[in-house]
Design an enzyme around this catalytic site. Structure first.
Site, PDB file in Angstrom:
ATOM      1  N   TYR A 264      15.943  -6.136  14.052  1.00 30.82           N
ATOM      2  CA  TYR A 264      15.702  -5.997  12.607  1.00 30.82           C
ATOM      3  C   TYR A 264      16.785  -6.721  11.806  1.00 30.82           C
ATOM      4  CZ  TYR A 264      14.832  -3.277   8.254  1.00 30.82           C
ATOM      5  OH  TYR A 264      14.567  -2.861   6.970  1.00 30.82           O
TER       6      TYR A 264
ATOM      7  N   ASN B 187       0.813  -1.229   0.000  1.00 25.85           N
ATOM      8  CA  ASN B 187       0.000   0.000   0.000  1.00 25.85           C
ATOM      9  C   ASN B 187       0.840   1.270   0.000  1.00 25.85           C
ATOM     10  OD1 ASN B 187       0.542  -1.137   2.608  1.00 25.85           O
ATOM     11  ND2 ASN B 187      -0.575   0.575   3.495  1.00 25.85           N
ATOM     12  N   ARG B 188       2.159   1.144   0.205  1.00 28.53           N
ATOM     13  CA  ARG B 188       3.010   2.346   0.184  1.00 28.53           C
ATOM     14  C   ARG B 188       4.471   1.923  -0.006  1.00 28.53           C
ATOM     15  NH1 ARG B 188       4.499   3.510   5.969  1.00 28.53           N
ATOM     16  NH2 ARG B 188       3.527   1.871   7.218  1.00 28.53           N
TER      17      ARG B 188
ATOM     18  N   ILE C 208       8.228   0.915  -0.927  1.00 27.72           N
ATOM     19  CA  ILE C 208       8.840   0.015  -1.906  1.00 27.72           C
ATOM     20  C   ILE C 208       7.792  -0.954  -2.481  1.00 27.72           C
ATOM     21  CG2 ILE C 208      10.464  -1.920  -2.121  1.00 27.72           C
ATOM     22  CD1 ILE C 208      12.251  -0.432  -0.018  1.00 27.72           C
TER      23      ILE C 208
ATOM     24  N   GLY D 198       7.417  -5.048   6.257  1.00 25.96           N
ATOM     25  CA  GLY D 198       8.486  -4.961   7.248  1.00 25.96           C
ATOM     26  C   GLY D 198       8.267  -3.815   8.212  1.00 25.96           C
TER      27      GLY D 198
ATOM     28  N   VAL E 101       0.526  -9.924   8.064  1.00 24.29           N
ATOM     29  CA  VAL E 101       1.341 -11.131   7.852  1.00 24.29           C
ATOM     30  C   VAL E 101       1.702 -11.846   9.158  1.00 24.29           C
ATOM     31  CG1 VAL E 101       2.305 -10.337   5.644  1.00 24.29           C
ATOM     32  CG2 VAL E 101       3.573  -9.895   7.782  1.00 24.29           C
TER      33      VAL E 101
HETATM   34  P1  NDP Z   1       7.202   1.472   4.734  1.00 24.52           P
HETATM   35  O1  NDP Z   1       7.286   1.709   6.194  1.00 24.52           O
HETATM   36  O2  NDP Z   1       6.979   2.603   3.792  1.00 24.52           O
HETATM   37  O3  NDP Z   1       6.131   0.331   4.411  1.00 24.52           O
HETATM   38  C1  NDP Z   1       6.104  -0.863   5.126  1.00 24.52           C
HETATM   39  C2  NDP Z   1       5.025  -1.724   4.535  1.00 24.52           C
HETATM   40  O4  NDP Z   1       4.946  -2.960   5.289  1.00 24.52           O
HETATM   41  C3  NDP Z   1       3.641  -1.062   4.665  1.00 24.52           C
HETATM   42  O5  NDP Z   1       2.879  -1.399   3.534  1.00 24.52           O
HETATM   43  C4  NDP Z   1       3.079  -1.713   5.910  1.00 24.52           C
HETATM   44  O6  NDP Z   1       1.681  -1.734   5.968  1.00 24.52           O
HETATM   45  C5  NDP Z   1       3.611  -3.125   5.728  1.00 24.52           C
HETATM   46  N1  NDP Z   1       3.535  -3.896   6.970  1.00 24.52           N
HETATM   47  C6  NDP Z   1       4.173  -3.673   8.131  1.00 24.52           C
HETATM   48  N2  NDP Z   1       3.830  -4.589   9.047  1.00 24.52           N
HETATM   49  C7  NDP Z   1       2.948  -5.419   8.434  1.00 24.52           C
HETATM   50  C8  NDP Z   1       2.220  -6.554   8.839  1.00 24.52           C
HETATM   51  N3  NDP Z   1       2.319  -7.058  10.076  1.00 24.52           N
HETATM   52  N4  NDP Z   1       1.402  -7.160   7.949  1.00 24.52           N
HETATM   53  C9  NDP Z   1       1.269  -6.672   6.705  1.00 24.52           C
HETATM   54  N5  NDP Z   1       1.920  -5.590   6.252  1.00 24.52           N
HETATM   55  C10 NDP Z   1       2.743  -4.968   7.114  1.00 24.52           C
HETATM   56  O7  NDP Z   1       8.563   0.741   4.413  1.00 24.52           O
HETATM   57  P2  NDP Z   1       9.403   0.534   3.072  1.00 24.52           P
HETATM   58  O8  NDP Z   1       8.570   0.582   1.877  1.00 24.52           O
HETATM   59  O9  NDP Z   1      10.578   1.379   3.203  1.00 24.52           O
HETATM   60  O10 NDP Z   1       9.875  -0.957   3.374  1.00 24.52           O
HETATM   61  C11 NDP Z   1       9.514  -2.075   2.583  1.00 24.52           C
HETATM   62  C12 NDP Z   1      10.487  -3.192   2.909  1.00 24.52           C
HETATM   63  O11 NDP Z   1      11.810  -2.775   2.573  1.00 24.52           O
HETATM   64  C13 NDP Z   1      10.515  -3.562   4.389  1.00 24.52           C
HETATM   65  O12 NDP Z   1      10.652  -4.949   4.516  1.00 24.52           O
HETATM   66  C14 NDP Z   1      11.755  -2.856   4.884  1.00 24.52           C
HETATM   67  O13 NDP Z   1      12.286  -3.494   6.010  1.00 24.52           O
HETATM   68  C15 NDP Z   1      12.668  -2.948   3.676  1.00 24.52           C
HETATM   69  N6  NDP Z   1      13.734  -1.966   3.631  1.00 24.52           N
HETATM   70  C16 NDP Z   1      13.471  -0.611   3.648  1.00 24.52           C
HETATM   71  C17 NDP Z   1      14.520   0.289   3.607  1.00 24.52           C
HETATM   72  C18 NDP Z   1      14.309   1.774   3.644  1.00 24.52           C
HETATM   73  O14 NDP Z   1      15.293   2.518   3.830  1.00 24.52           O
HETATM   74  N7  NDP Z   1      13.123   2.285   3.442  1.00 24.52           N
HETATM   75  C19 NDP Z   1      15.914  -0.162   3.537  1.00 24.52           C
HETATM   76  C20 NDP Z   1      16.060  -1.598   3.520  1.00 24.52           C
HETATM   77  C21 NDP Z   1      15.008  -2.441   3.560  1.00 24.52           C
HETATM   78  P3  NDP Z   1       0.882  -0.576   6.783  1.00 24.52           P
HETATM   79  O15 NDP Z   1       0.770   0.595   5.855  1.00 24.52           O
HETATM   80  O16 NDP Z   1      -0.401  -1.235   7.088  1.00 24.52           O
HETATM   81  O17 NDP Z   1       1.698  -0.266   8.005  1.00 24.52           O
END
Ligand code: NDP
Length: 228
Positions: free
Chosen positions: A136, A5-6, A8, A73, A45
């Site tokens: 993490y 939903n947002r 990556i 994540g 998840v």
């Molecule tokens: P955001 O915080 O923008 O988005 C996180 C996403 O994960 C949201 O869609 C969120 O949903 C979802 N989420 C979190 N917990 C759950 C759950 N229990 N069940 C289902 N969905 C869940 O993060 P990014 O887009 O930055 O991160 C995406 C991935 O990339 C993650 O795994 C992160 O660890 C990894 N990453 C990110 C980096 C960065 O600098 N941004 C660097 C390295 C890795 P909701 O909107 O409902 O909270």
């Protein structure tokens, strides 16, 4: 695509949809913007029943899931001396056990189809560690062993499992960093800037089409790890 939903996840979902793929993204709170080729299903998840239900809805709308991107994540940063057991297990539950739940559910259909691509979104923190991120880093490093074990288990099938390890990427997650943390990280990044979510999406899309890349960990870090 979990967590589509947002950030990556949404950038990656849009990239696949633009290429003509039928894409299902998961969300927990507000429904994400949907567009041509993209539907959204509610799923946390950390709950196996919700995972199963989300797959049923995706399969009903789009047919068998042949590409899975485990992207959901969270971070919950604390120095180890102040980290509670809940701080640790909740981060592992989403980032690592969450990936296990969706991969285990996806494998059934992939085995039936005789084809599948699984991409797990880890982090460069898995490879280098970071102060305040023991929970993490442990979860994200766990994805590497998980992907490589699946690679052995599924070696004789056309089912691949690979890991993408982004460095700091322009999303809500990285906006939580202080200016000083940002400056520090960028000083170690030859590209001199954060990744754009679309640049991570490019690598996920590559892996979705790459049948002979298996058990790999691909950094998307602007050169910070020089390929490692
Ligand atoms: P955001 O915080 O923008 O988005 C996180 C996403 O994960 C949201 O869609 C969120 O949903 C979802 N989420 C979190 N917990 C759950 C759950 N229990 N069940 C289902 N969905 C869940 O993060 P990014 O887009 O930055 O991160 C995406 C991935 O990339 C993650 O795994 C992160 O660890 C990894 N990453 C990110 C980096 C960065 O600098 N941004 C660097 C390295 C890795 P909701 O909107 O409902 O909270």
């Amino acid at each position: 695509m979990t967590g589509g939903n947002r950030g990556i996840g949404l950038a990656t979902a849009r990239r696949f949809a633009r290429a003509g793929d039928r894409v299902t993204v998961t969300y927990r709170g507000a429904e994400p913007p949907v567009s041509e080729g993209l539907i959204a299903v509610r799923c946390d998840v950390t709950d196996s029943q919700q995972v199963d239900q989300a797959f049923k809805e995706a399969e009903a709308a789009h047919g068998p899931v042949t590409v899975l991107v485990a992207n959901a994540g969270v971070t919950h940063d604390r120095l180890l001396v102040r980290m509670s057991e809940e701080d640790f297990t909740s981060v592992v539950d989403t980032n690592l056990t969450g990936a296990f739940r969706v991969a285990r559910r996806a494998i059934r259909g992939m085995l039936r189809e005789g084809h599948g691509r699984i991409v797990l979104i880890s982090s460069t923190v898995a490879l280098h560690g970071a102060a305040g991120q023991a929970n993490y880093a442990a979860a994200k490093a766990g994805l590497v062993g998980f992907a490589r074990s699946l690679t052995h288990e599924l070696g004789s099938r056309d089912i691949t499992c690979n890991v993408v390890a982004p460095g700091l990427t322009e999303t809500d997650m990285s906006r939580a960093l202080t200016e000083e943390q940002r400056r520090d990280l960028l000083s170690q990044t030859p590209a001199g800037r954060l990744a754009r979510p679309e640049e991570v999406a490019d690598v996920v899309a590559f892996l979705a089409g790459a049948g002979y890349v298996r058990g790999a960990v691909i950094p998307v870090d602007g050169g910070a790890g020089l390929g490692h």
